[in-house]
Design an enzyme around this catalytic site. Structure first.
Site, PDB file in Angstrom:
ATOM      1  CD  GLU A   1      13.155   0.407   9.476  1.00 10.54           C
ATOM      2  OE1 GLU A   1      13.667   1.333  10.160  1.00 10.54           O
ATOM      3  OE2 GLU A   1      13.698  -0.685   9.290  1.00 10.54           O
TER       4      GLU A   1
ATOM      5  CD  GLU B   1      10.232  12.657  11.399  1.00  7.00           C
ATOM      6  OE1 GLU B   1       9.119  12.115  11.527  1.00  7.00           O
ATOM      7  OE2 GLU B   1      11.248  12.067  11.000  1.00  7.00           O
TER       8      GLU B   1
ATOM      9  CE  LYS C   1      -1.868   3.078   2.107  1.00  8.34           C
ATOM     10  NZ  LYS C   1      -1.699   4.518   1.767  1.00  8.34           N
TER      11      LYS C   1
ATOM     12  CB  CYS D   1      13.048   8.626   8.187  1.00  5.16           C
ATOM     13  SG  CYS D   1      13.921   7.484   7.126  1.00  5.16           S
TER      14      CYS D   1
HETATM   15  P1  NAP Z   1       2.375   8.406   7.590  1.00  6.72           P
HETATM   16  O1  NAP Z   1       1.247   9.320   7.635  1.00  6.72           O
HETATM   17  O2  NAP Z   1       2.789   7.681   8.806  1.00  6.72           O
HETATM   18  O3  NAP Z   1       2.066   7.398   6.400  1.00  6.72           O
HETATM   19  C1  NAP Z   1       2.816   6.278   6.103  1.00  6.72           C
HETATM   20  C2  NAP Z   1       1.922   5.262   5.427  1.00  6.72           C
HETATM   21  O4  NAP Z   1       0.944   4.791   6.364  1.00  6.72           O
HETATM   22  C3  NAP Z   1       1.127   5.826   4.257  1.00  6.72           C
HETATM   23  O5  NAP Z   1       0.999   4.841   3.262  1.00  6.72           O
HETATM   24  C4  NAP Z   1      -0.203   6.135   4.914  1.00  6.72           C
HETATM   25  O6  NAP Z   1      -1.271   6.253   4.026  1.00  6.72           O
HETATM   26  C5  NAP Z   1      -0.357   4.957   5.823  1.00  6.72           C
HETATM   27  N1  NAP Z   1      -1.325   5.144   6.916  1.00  6.72           N
HETATM   28  C6  NAP Z   1      -1.825   6.312   7.404  1.00  6.72           C
HETATM   29  N2  NAP Z   1      -2.706   6.047   8.403  1.00  6.72           N
HETATM   30  C7  NAP Z   1      -2.762   4.716   8.534  1.00  6.72           C
HETATM   31  C8  NAP Z   1      -3.476   3.832   9.388  1.00  6.72           C
HETATM   32  N3  NAP Z   1      -4.317   4.287  10.313  1.00  6.72           N
HETATM   33  N4  NAP Z   1      -3.292   2.499   9.256  1.00  6.72           N
HETATM   34  C9  NAP Z   1      -2.439   2.016   8.331  1.00  6.72           C
HETATM   35  N5  NAP Z   1      -1.732   2.792   7.491  1.00  6.72           N
HETATM   36  C10 NAP Z   1      -1.885   4.131   7.591  1.00  6.72           C
HETATM   37  O7  NAP Z   1       3.690   9.100   7.113  1.00  6.72           O
HETATM   38  P2  NAP Z   1       3.825  10.052   5.883  1.00  6.72           P
HETATM   39  O8  NAP Z   1       2.972  11.241   6.133  1.00  6.72           O
HETATM   40  O9  NAP Z   1       3.604   9.299   4.643  1.00  6.72           O
HETATM   41  O10 NAP Z   1       5.408  10.354   5.941  1.00  6.72           O
HETATM   42  C11 NAP Z   1       6.001  11.224   6.876  1.00  6.72           C
HETATM   43  C12 NAP Z   1       6.481  10.503   8.122  1.00  6.72           C
HETATM   44  O11 NAP Z   1       7.056   9.230   7.825  1.00  6.72           O
HETATM   45  C13 NAP Z   1       7.530  11.247   8.859  1.00  6.72           C
HETATM   46  O12 NAP Z   1       7.176  11.396  10.193  1.00  6.72           O
HETATM   47  C14 NAP Z   1       8.803  10.400   8.727  1.00  6.72           C
HETATM   48  O13 NAP Z   1       9.652  10.410   9.803  1.00  6.72           O
HETATM   49  C15 NAP Z   1       8.295   9.049   8.539  1.00  6.72           C
HETATM   50  N6  NAP Z   1       9.243   8.255   7.742  1.00  6.72           N
HETATM   51  C16 NAP Z   1      10.052   7.340   8.346  1.00  6.72           C
HETATM   52  C17 NAP Z   1      10.944   6.589   7.608  1.00  6.72           C
HETATM   53  C18 NAP Z   1      11.841   5.553   8.226  1.00  6.72           C
HETATM   54  O14 NAP Z   1      12.451   4.781   7.512  1.00  6.72           O
HETATM   55  N7  NAP Z   1      11.967   5.493   9.521  1.00  6.72           N
HETATM   56  C19 NAP Z   1      10.990   6.754   6.236  1.00  6.72           C
HETATM   57  C20 NAP Z   1      10.164   7.691   5.657  1.00  6.72           C
HETATM   58  C21 NAP Z   1       9.288   8.431   6.419  1.00  6.72           C
HETATM   59  P3  NAP Z   1      -1.639   7.751   3.502  1.00  6.72           P
HETATM   60  O15 NAP Z   1      -0.595   8.071   2.536  1.00  6.72           O
HETATM   61  O16 NAP Z   1      -2.959   7.633   2.876  1.00  6.72           O
HETATM   62  O17 NAP Z   1      -1.651   8.638   4.699  1.00  6.72           O
END
Ligand code: NAP
Ligand code: MG
Length: 492
Positions: A262, A395, A187, A296
């Site tokens: 992650e 962050e 997804k 990240c």
């Molecule tokens: P996010 O909102 O956590 O989304 C990540 C993924 O999870 C997306 O595919 C999102 O779908 C999905 N998601 C959202 N709500 C969910 C739920 N209730 N149940 C299951 N899946 C759900 O993060 P983002 O906004 O895409 O990215 C920014 C964040 O990601 C930052 O805080 C960053 O630190 C973190 N990040 C961490 C890493 C790492 O390797 N540690 C790498 C990249 C990013 P939607 O797109 O529809 O919201």
């Protein structure tokens, strides 16, 4: 902003991108669609299917069937190697197309996206070596018993990924799942579904059997949530925010599926007075501004030893001011927009918070509105930051650096660790002992010495503390994508 030429393959692909389920290109069961936006212009690029609970159900069913029929795990390991290698080759052969697609979908400069696509090819090549190297063991117990273990796939995996490195993240989930004999439902983030769909198609082209890799586009609260709580999914590999990581963990409770997370970071980048200042300046700058700061592991807290603080800051400001912000499709662009209107507001909101906390904007600090309606934010450096300020603790996920002065090695380690996160750190010094002391003292899953941001498929990656658990890449992924079975045979 001038409209750069799109490749014919890209123009054709965005006419009607569809989900890949059970080896077919499909619409959502509901027929609903949602818009994909180009962050550099704010305009709609195309629509993709809005997959939800029903689509996840179909995709998990397809992955389950492929797994139970051993369509993939049942192939000779050497055959799986061949297919994974071919997939890597296909990615590399299509770098220009994939890079442009990634660029218009995510806003990242095309030159950087090209490098990422090359890296994706490398991830599949690396994992293509694994299928032939998965062994069980024999264990001595009673003389009348023959005890051995089988190392088996976990089964149906779910991959939920963010928008910052869409194709790389997809590869980090799909490649190990396949290498160790699993099937997967992926997804992608709602903001960046395009390259994941292309990857699903390329898997089929490379010879991955139908139903082994399925791609469902949709929203997190619908498709993501449904995948995380699906009773027939055996494992979830999630990359994204710490907040959503917690939700995924809760959702996994129903069938106690395996989970690896992650999550976010607030990584320290420590510059000591004995560092090579030229390298430290460039490295720190790229470490925080790469991908518009949407990384990240970004070194967002720049800790600088007092004696070199002023000189380092002035070099950092010069370097930052010279960064070329602009159209991601132009080769010379170094920094593109942030991903969305929402993210732009979040980032500029944090810049306001930093100002009101008393930190000083030394460069940047505004939306780059001269670039039109795209979501451009100037690379921004705050000085005079204290580690307890929100801009040093939370962050931001945008091009914002916080410079914090530290007195010595011990204070640097203490400040570096004063965070809920523990994803990565960088240290710049020419003193070998100091480098190793700091590497040992820092609570993070990765420490870079006189470099920043490196990743490689052979090196494991993951977080300490609230940056998550489980390790991706390298030989550690063998543990997270397989399980062992002990077999007891009575010889009497
Ligand atoms: P996010 O909102 O956590 O989304 C990540 C993924 O999870 C997306 O595919 C999102 O779908 C999905 N998601 C959202 N709500 C969910 C739920 N209730 N149940 C299951 N899946 C759900 O993060 P983002 O906004 O895409 O990215 C920014 C964040 O990601 C930052 O805080 C960053 O630190 C973190 N990040 C961490 C890493 C790492 O390797 N540690 C790498 C990249 C990013 P939607 O797109 O529809 O919201
Ligand atoms: Mg999101």
């Amino acid at each position: 902003m001038p409209q750069a030429e799109l490749l014919p393959e890209v123009t054709k692909f965005i006419e009607s991108p569809k989900m890949v389920i059970g080896g077919k290109s499909v619409d959502a069961v509901s027929r609903d669609m949602f818009d994909v936006i180009d962050p550099a212009t704010g305009r709609v690029l195309c629509e993709v299917p809005r997959g939800g609970v029903a689509d996840i159900d179909v995709a998990v069913g397809a992955a389950r069937q492929a797994h139970e029929e051993r369509r993939w795990a049942g192939l000779r390991p050497g055959k799986r190697t061949e297919v994974l290698y071919k997939l890597g080759e296909l990615v590399k052969r299509n770098i220009s197309e994939l890079a442009q697609l990634e660029s218009i979908d995510s806003g990242k400069p095309v030159s950087i996206a090209s490098g990422e696509m090359w890296a994706v090819g490398e991830v599949f090549r690396y994992y293509s070596g694994w299928p032939t190297k998965v062994f069980g063991e024999t264990t001595p117990t009673d003389d009348n018993m023959f005890v051995y273990s089988l190392r088996e796939p976990i089964g149906v995996c779910g991959g939920i990924i963010p928008w910052n490195f869409p194709m790389i993240m997809a590869a980090w989930k799909v490649a190990p799942a396949l290498a160790f004999g699993n099937t997967i439902v992926l997804k992608p983030a709602e903001q960046t579904p395009l390259t994941a769909i292309r990857l699903g198609e390329l898997c089929l082209e490379a010879g991955v059997p139908e139903g082994v890799v399925n791609v469902v586009t949709g929203f997190g609260q619908e498709a993501g949530q449904a995948l995380a709580q699906h009773p027939d999914v055996d494992k979830i590999a999630f990359t994204g925010s710490t907040e959503v990581g917690r939700k995924v963990l809760h959702a996994s409770e129903g069938n106690l599926k395996r989970v690896t997370l992650e999550l976010g970071g607030k990584s320290p980048n420590i510059v000591f007075s004995d560092a090579n200042m030229k390298r430290a300046t460039r490295g720190s700058m790229h470490g925080v501004f790469l991908n518009s700061g949407q990384v990240c592991t970004a070194g967002t807290r720049i800790l600088v030893e007092k004696s070199v603080h002023d000189d380092f800051v002035s070099a950092l400001l010069d370097a930052t001011a010279s960064m070329k912000l602009g159209n991601p499709l132009e080769e010379e662009t170094q920094m593109g927009p942030v991903i969305s209107q929402e993210q732009m507001e979040r980032v500029t909101g944090y810049i306001e918070i930093g100002r009101s906390e008393g930190a000083e904007v030394a460069v940047g600090g505004e939306r780059a509105s001269e670039l039109g309606d795209g979501y451009f934010v100037q690379p921004t450096v705050f000085t005079g930051v204290r580690n307890d300020m929100r801009i040093a603790q939370e962050e931001i996920f945008g091009p914002v650096a916080a410079v914090i002065e530290v007195a010595d090695v011990d204070e640097a380690i203490a400040v570096a660790n004063d965070t809920i996160y523990g994803l990565a750190a960088a240290v710049w010094t020419s003193d070998v002992s100091k480098a190793h002391k700091v590497a040992r003292g820092i609570k993070a899953g990765t420490v870079w010495v006189n470099t920043a941001g490196n990743v490689d498929p052979s090196v494991s990656f993951g977080g300490y503390k609230q940056s998550g658990f489980g390790r991706e890449l390298g030989r550690h992924s063998l543990e997270t994508y397989t399980q062992t079975k002990s077999v007891w045979v009575n010889l009497r």
